[in-house]
Design an enzyme around this catalytic site. Structure first.
Site, PDB file in Angstrom:
ATOM      1  N   VAL A 167     123.225  96.408  79.329  1.00 20.27           N
ATOM      2  CA  VAL A 167     122.409  95.947  80.455  1.00 20.27           C
ATOM      3  C   VAL A 167     122.785  96.725  81.712  1.00 20.27           C
ATOM      4  CG1 VAL A 167     121.938  93.982  81.992  1.00 20.27           C
ATOM      5  CG2 VAL A 167     121.994  93.646  79.510  1.00 20.27           C
ATOM      6  N   THR A 170     121.326 100.179  81.648  1.00 16.81           N
ATOM      7  CA  THR A 170     119.883 100.167  81.887  1.00 16.81           C
ATOM      8  C   THR A 170     119.555  99.814  83.337  1.00 16.81           C
ATOM      9  OG1 THR A 170     119.561  99.448  79.598  1.00 16.81           O
ATOM     10  CG2 THR A 170     117.689  99.205  81.090  1.00 16.81           C
ATOM     11  N   GLU A 171     120.280  98.863  83.879  1.00 18.76           N
ATOM     12  CA  GLU A 171     119.970  98.370  85.219  1.00 18.76           C
ATOM     13  C   GLU A 171     120.377  99.350  86.323  1.00 18.76           C
ATOM     14  OE1 GLU A 171     118.300  95.852  86.154  1.00 18.76           O
ATOM     15  OE2 GLU A 171     118.250  94.450  84.475  1.00 18.76           O
ATOM     16  N   SER A 172     121.575  99.897  86.223  1.00 18.22           N
ATOM     17  CA  SER A 172     122.108 100.657  87.362  1.00 18.22           C
ATOM     18  C   SER A 172     122.799 101.957  86.989  1.00 18.22           C
ATOM     19  CB  SER A 172     123.109  99.787  88.117  1.00 18.22           C
ATOM     20  OG  SER A 172     124.245  99.511  87.293  1.00 18.22           O
ATOM     21  N   TYR A 257     112.183  98.228  78.867  1.00 13.43           N
ATOM     22  CA  TYR A 257     113.509  97.734  79.240  1.00 13.43           C
ATOM     23  C   TYR A 257     114.242  97.209  78.008  1.00 13.43           C
ATOM     24  CZ  TYR A 257     117.042  94.752  81.462  1.00 13.43           C
ATOM     25  OH  TYR A 257     118.230  94.167  81.832  1.00 13.43           O
TER      26      TYR A 257
END
Length: 270
Positions: A167, A170-172, A257
């Site tokens: 996560v 993927t997020e940052s 995502y």
């Protein structure tokens, strides 16, 4: 028991100072709030009708056996009809105060959702082009210093540490100073309302951010009985959308995502 004389010139005035809650409600929860709001307006309307007609013995008069019963029955039926039509605006005011959304807009969403074919979550293996996605060398380098925090959060909330890493990738891309156009912040890209709900005081603090994001992810996994695809969809698009479409929402961003997170997870587990 003394009768209640109700006199209201502006029905919505009495709820004008209601507390505004966050808007993180599922479709099912909003449905219950809508029904309760309409029920309250119906009750209020019935009380107003009773107050206005008490001088004449009720809407149907006070003559004959069972007049009280039939008056009450007729008042409630009429109140339900009034509330079910245009109403007095009380139900809409209550619904908006609690959810932050107009009741009319919610009802339009529900009507539209009925005509949408849901995309169901799949338990099958990922297609070959989604088998594994390798993070960049710089991303892998940045994640190393957060390993102790990730392991701590994984143990605390009962989540696979590789899922947390996926996560974050993927997020940052493991950048603790990342901020999105939607104002999501930090390693796990928390929006302000989620950060507040998860007890995060400083969203830029890596430990608080990771613990807050992991806690929210754990809640989504619990909500969807451990289904990673649904939990990740909810993390990205909100549980309301997952409930609304009864599966992964038909949003390209959310589908990409989920694919990306699971691709990173596949890489880390290989």
């Amino acid at each position: 028991m003394e009768e209640l004389n109700l006199k209201i010139s502006d029905p919505s005035r009495h709820i004008s100072k209601a507390k505004v809650f966050g808007s993180r409600y599922s479709g099912a929860e909003k449905g219950k709030i809508a029904e309760a709001s309409k029920g309250f307006e119906s009750l209020l309307t019935s009380m107003m009708l009773k107050s206005m007609t008490e001088g004449t013995g009720g809407l149907m008069g006070n003559a004959g056996p069972g007049s009280d019963y039939f008056n009450s029955l007729f008042e409630f039926k009429l109140a339900d009809h009034i509330s079910g039509r245009s109403g007095m605006g009380v139900a809409g005011a209550i619904f908006e105060k609690i959810t932050g959304q107009r009741l009319e807009d919610y009802q339009k969403e529900m009507n539209a959702a009925k005509s949408v074919q849901p995309i169901k979550s799949s338990k099958t293996d990922l297609p070959s082009d989604e088998k594994a996605i390798k993070p960049s060398g710089s991303t892998l380098g940045r994640i190393e210093k957060f390993e102790p925090i990730i392991e701590e959060a994984a143990e605390r909330y009962g989540i696979d540490k590789n899922l947390i890493k996926s996560v974050i990738f993927t997020e940052s891309a493991a950048n603790p100073k990342a901020i999105s156009k939607a104002n999501a912040k930090g390693l796990m890209q928390l929006i302000d309302s989620t950060a507040s709900d998860m007890g995060v005081n400083n969203v830029w603090d890596p430990r608080e951010n990771i613990h807050g994001g992991t806690r929210y992810l754990a809640e989504m996994l619990k909500k969807y009985n451990g289904d990673k695809k649904l939990a990740l969809s909810a993390y990205n698009a909100g549980p309301g959308n997952v409930d609304k479409y009864n599966g992964i929402p038909p949003f390209k961003e959310t589908q990409n995502y989920v694919t990306r997170v699971l691709g990173y997870l596949n890489f880390l587990e290989s």
